[in-house]
Motif scaffolding. Structure first.
Motif, PDB file in Angstrom:
ATOM      1  N   TRP A 296      56.771   8.028  76.192  1.00  0.00           N
ATOM      2  CA  TRP A 296      56.106   7.176  77.193  1.00  0.00           C
ATOM      3  C   TRP A 296      57.026   6.961  78.393  1.00  0.00           C
ATOM      4  CZ3 TRP A 296      57.640   2.477  79.230  1.00  0.00           C
ATOM      5  CH2 TRP A 296      56.707   1.843  80.045  1.00  0.00           C
ATOM      6  N   PHE A 297      58.309   6.701  78.142  1.00  0.00           N
ATOM      7  CA  PHE A 297      59.253   6.458  79.232  1.00  0.00           C
ATOM      8  C   PHE A 297      59.417   7.706  80.093  1.00  0.00           C
ATOM      9  CE2 PHE A 297      63.578   6.603  80.983  1.00  0.00           C
ATOM     10  CZ  PHE A 297      63.567   5.434  81.733  1.00  0.00           C
ATOM     11  N   ILE A 298      59.461   8.882  79.471  1.00  0.00           N
ATOM     12  CA  ILE A 298      59.610  10.126  80.223  1.00  0.00           C
ATOM     13  C   ILE A 298      58.412  10.342  81.152  1.00  0.00           C
ATOM     14  CG2 ILE A 298      59.685  12.644  80.034  1.00  0.00           C
ATOM     15  CD1 ILE A 298      61.214  12.203  77.366  1.00  0.00           C
ATOM     16  N   ILE A 299      57.206  10.169  80.597  1.00  0.00           N
ATOM     17  CA  ILE A 299      55.996  10.348  81.400  1.00  0.00           C
ATOM     18  C   ILE A 299      55.947   9.289  82.504  1.00  0.00           C
ATOM     19  CG2 ILE A 299      53.471  10.284  81.359  1.00  0.00           C
ATOM     20  CD1 ILE A 299      53.643  11.368  78.486  1.00  0.00           C
ATOM     21  N   ARG A 300      56.355   8.062  82.152  1.00  0.00           N
ATOM     22  CA  ARG A 300      56.386   6.972  83.134  1.00  0.00           C
ATOM     23  C   ARG A 300      57.379   7.277  84.260  1.00  0.00           C
ATOM     24  NH1 ARG A 300      56.043   4.233  86.580  1.00  0.00           N
ATOM     25  NH2 ARG A 300      55.764   1.987  86.820  1.00  0.00           N
TER      26      ARG A 300
ATOM     27  N   ILE B 152      67.326   8.452  91.677  1.00  0.00           N
ATOM     28  CA  ILE B 152      67.158   8.876  93.064  1.00  0.00           C
ATOM     29  C   ILE B 152      65.678   8.959  93.409  1.00  0.00           C
ATOM     30  CG2 ILE B 152      67.495  10.789  94.684  1.00  0.00           C
ATOM     31  CD1 ILE B 152      70.136  11.384  93.242  1.00  0.00           C
ATOM     32  N   GLY B 153      64.876   9.457  92.486  1.00  0.00           N
ATOM     33  CA  GLY B 153      63.435   9.546  92.714  1.00  0.00           C
ATOM     34  C   GLY B 153      62.793   8.197  92.910  1.00  0.00           C
ATOM     35  N   PHE B 154      63.196   7.216  92.102  1.00  0.00           N
ATOM     36  CA  PHE B 154      62.658   5.862  92.227  1.00  0.00           C
ATOM     37  C   PHE B 154      63.147   5.203  93.500  1.00  0.00           C
ATOM     38  CE2 PHE B 154      60.850   4.233  88.036  1.00  0.00           C
ATOM     39  CZ  PHE B 154      60.417   5.493  87.653  1.00  0.00           C
TER      40      PHE B 154
ATOM     41  N   ILE C 265      51.344  18.275  84.143  1.00  0.00           N
ATOM     42  CA  ILE C 265      52.295  19.357  83.856  1.00  0.00           C
ATOM     43  C   ILE C 265      53.354  18.937  82.830  1.00  0.00           C
ATOM     44  CG2 ILE C 265      54.096  20.828  84.859  1.00  0.00           C
ATOM     45  CD1 ILE C 265      52.377  20.988  87.374  1.00  0.00           C
ATOM     46  N   PRO C 266      54.074  17.816  83.035  1.00  0.00           N
ATOM     47  CA  PRO C 266      55.047  17.421  82.010  1.00  0.00           C
ATOM     48  C   PRO C 266      54.410  17.068  80.668  1.00  0.00           C
ATOM     49  CG  PRO C 266      54.868  15.734  83.708  1.00  0.00           C
ATOM     50  CD  PRO C 266      54.157  16.944  84.218  1.00  0.00           C
ATOM     51  N   VAL C 267      53.197  16.524  80.688  1.00  0.00           N
ATOM     52  CA  VAL C 267      52.508  16.215  79.431  1.00  0.00           C
ATOM     53  C   VAL C 267      52.266  17.506  78.632  1.00  0.00           C
ATOM     54  CG1 VAL C 267      50.326  15.442  78.419  1.00  0.00           C
ATOM     55  CG2 VAL C 267      51.428  14.074  80.187  1.00  0.00           C
ATOM     56  N   VAL C 268      51.800  18.548  79.326  1.00  0.00           N
ATOM     57  CA  VAL C 268      51.567  19.838  78.673  1.00  0.00           C
ATOM     58  C   VAL C 268      52.875  20.419  78.145  1.00  0.00           C
ATOM     59  CG1 VAL C 268      50.859  22.236  79.056  1.00  0.00           C
ATOM     60  CG2 VAL C 268      49.491  20.368  79.991  1.00  0.00           C
ATOM     61  N   VAL C 269      53.946  20.299  78.949  1.00  0.00           N
ATOM     62  CA  VAL C 269      55.254  20.810  78.532  1.00  0.00           C
ATOM     63  C   VAL C 269      55.747  20.073  77.292  1.00  0.00           C
ATOM     64  CG1 VAL C 269      57.696  20.956  79.168  1.00  0.00           C
ATOM     65  CG2 VAL C 269      55.938  21.609  80.817  1.00  0.00           C
TER      66      VAL C 269
ATOM     67  N   CYS D 201      63.651  15.917  92.340  1.00  0.00           N
ATOM     68  CA  CYS D 201      63.936  15.078  91.169  1.00  0.00           C
ATOM     69  C   CYS D 201      62.937  15.388  90.054  1.00  0.00           C
ATOM     70  CB  CYS D 201      63.859  13.596  91.535  1.00  0.00           C
ATOM     71  SG  CYS D 201      65.110  13.051  92.721  1.00  0.00           S
ATOM     72  N   TYR D 202      61.693  15.591  90.454  1.00  0.00           N
ATOM     73  CA  TYR D 202      60.623  15.978  89.527  1.00  0.00           C
ATOM     74  C   TYR D 202      61.002  17.278  88.820  1.00  0.00           C
ATOM     75  CZ  TYR D 202      55.845  17.391  88.145  1.00  0.00           C
ATOM     76  OH  TYR D 202      54.731  17.795  87.442  1.00  0.00           O
ATOM     77  N   GLN D 203      61.486  18.255  89.583  1.00  0.00           N
ATOM     78  CA  GLN D 203      61.882  19.539  89.005  1.00  0.00           C
ATOM     79  C   GLN D 203      63.038  19.390  88.011  1.00  0.00           C
ATOM     80  OE1 GLN D 203      62.328  21.944  92.748  1.00  0.00           O
ATOM     81  NE2 GLN D 203      61.274  23.492  91.522  1.00  0.00           N
ATOM     82  N   ILE D 204      63.987  18.533  88.345  1.00  0.00           N
ATOM     83  CA  ILE D 204      65.133  18.314  87.455  1.00  0.00           C
ATOM     84  C   ILE D 204      64.660  17.789  86.109  1.00  0.00           C
ATOM     85  CG2 ILE D 204      67.225  16.933  87.091  1.00  0.00           C
ATOM     86  CD1 ILE D 204      67.600  17.030  90.172  1.00  0.00           C
ATOM     87  N   LEU D 205      63.753  16.819  86.135  1.00  0.00           N
ATOM     88  CA  LEU D 205      63.216  16.277  84.886  1.00  0.00           C
ATOM     89  C   LEU D 205      62.409  17.327  84.133  1.00  0.00           C
ATOM     90  CD1 LEU D 205      62.022  12.698  85.945  1.00  0.00           C
ATOM     91  CD2 LEU D 205      64.182  13.380  84.922  1.00  0.00           C
ATOM     92  N   LEU D 206      61.619  18.096  84.870  1.00  0.00           N
ATOM     93  CA  LEU D 206      60.792  19.125  84.245  1.00  0.00           C
ATOM     94  C   LEU D 206      61.671  20.200  83.608  1.00  0.00           C
ATOM     95  CD1 LEU D 206      57.803  19.832  83.836  1.00  0.00           C
ATOM     96  CD2 LEU D 206      57.943  21.266  85.880  1.00  0.00           C
TER      97      LEU D 206
END
Length: 403
Positions: free
Chosen positions: A339-343, A394-396, A243-247, A362-367
């Protein structure tokens, strides 16, 4: 089996704070709280923005250094240190070559420091709860700010009038960030659907008042994703990364489509949506960037430089997160950033390819940041970096504590 259990128990014992530490504040916490409050006020309250604008990078750099130096549990990973050092050297080289100014380095160092502290510190359980309280105040202030800075800001800007006020797009970004962090708190405690519904309704109303179409659409999309495919994202790392890759790919392509619609006359220049024209000036910035790149081929490698004027107002705001990274640092740094964002998305998942409800927020916030990046330079705008770093951190940390 017993040896593994002993290791897990010992790890939990080490991670658990002592009772006497519950209500105390560490220097790292206090510096972070101050940084968060400063970012909120700088983004929402014009007198603070006006007073600190010329010194903001220096202040954040000082706070970042203080935050890092106050954290004594320093863990060194040789391979990661080498990679990070090489990245910083490459970044500094790009900045020196395109004459941007070394102040841009802080936009990289600051979020990395925050993520490092979240991942490697034995944080007080109340630490993150206090962050939520601060975000609640930010959300309330942002809501009331919409009554001062809305369509008037854009109307004055259109006529060339000097505007003394906070950009409603910035207010909208804070509204969504704060709302998502509040939902994160609810998901990690009561899971009260009523409170979440109230946050949704009030936030959408506030976003409508700002006339910020990008944030309005982005917020709607991530909530729709939560409603439709949350379970798949929670249990499938492949879908969670796809999903984030497509975005990101769509965000990179968007400026080309937008300028094509303008140059080909597919959409009228005077077409209005939510009280603002479809073409708000971004097309000029992006077209000027293409022209500059045609005349300066080296800019593909090192960027055009922060001081390059790409619009008549003299501002470097690229109004696209992906073009902003490329324009400031060039293709090599851009690839590292992506790369860092996807990582960051991938790193939240455990060995079984799953994430928790808290991590999903946390995933949603980044997305959200990636989608807003279609029309805003959110990934390189320093006042926004702290919220993105908080979500990653927080996610990590949630993943590490679950091991």
């Amino acid at each position: 089996m017993m040896d593994n259990l002993s290791k897990i128990e010992m790890k939990n014992i080490k991670a658990a704070p002592t009772t006497g530490m519950i209500n105390t504040f560490t220097l790292t916490e206090l510096v972070f709280y101050f940084s968060l409050i400063l970012n909120l006020l700088y983004s929402l309250y014009y007198p603070v923005y006006s007073a600190l604008h010329d010194y903001y990078h220096i202040i954040i750099l000082a706070l970042t250094v203080l935050m890092y130096m106050s954290e004594f549990r320093i863990k060194v990973n040789i391979s990661k240190t080498i990679i990070l050092s090489a990245f910083l050297v490459l970044t500094i080289a790009a900045i020196l070559i395109n004459h941007s100014g070394l102040g841009l380095v802080i936009t990289i160092i600051c979020p990395l420091t925050i993520i490092y502290i979240f991942k490697n510190s034995q944080l007080n359980p109340l630490y993150i709860n206090r962050i939520y309280i601060l975000m609640l105040f930010g959300w309330i202030i942002a809501f009331f700010a919409t009554f001062s800075y809305n369509a008037r800001f854009f109307e004055d800007l259109e006529t060339g009038i000097e505007v003394d006020g906070v950009n409603p797009n910035t207010i909208a970004i804070i509204i969504v960030f704060a709302a998502l962090f509040l939902e994160l708190y609810i998901d990690s405690t009561s899971k009260n659907r009523f409170f979440k519904t109230v946050i949704y309704i009030v936030s959408f109303y506030a976003l409508y008042r700002t006339k910020s179409r990008t944030s309005l659409i982005a917020f709607a999309i991530i909530l729709l994703i939560e409603f439709l495919i949350k379970k798949k994202i929670l249990t499938s790392k492949k879908i969670g990364i796809l999903i984030p890759v497509v975005v990101i790919i769509a965000g990179i392509i968007f400026p080309f489509i937008y300028t094509m619609l303008y140059t080909q006359g597919v959409i009228s220049y005077h077409t209005v949506i939510l009280g603002k024209r479809v073409f708000t000036g971004r097309q000029y910035i992006w077209l000027n960037l293409w022209e500059y790149l045609q005349q300066n081929k080296n800019a593909y490698l090192w960027g055009v430089g922060y001081n390059t004027e790409l619009y008549s107002r003299g501002t470097f705001n690229m109004h696209n997160a992906y073009l902003a990274i490329f324009a400031q640092y060039g293709i090599p740094i851009f690839i590292c950033f992506i790369w860092f964002i996807i990582r960051s998305f991938s790193g939240m998942y455990n060995k079984n390819g799953k994430i928790s409800d808290v991590q999903f927020k946390c995933y949603q916030i980044l997305l959200y940041a990636l989608i807003v990046g279609f029309g805003e330079g959110i990934l390189t705008y320093l006042p926004n970096m702290i919220f993105i770093a908080m979500a990653i951190g927080i996610g990590f940390k949630e993943k590490l504590e679950a091991i």
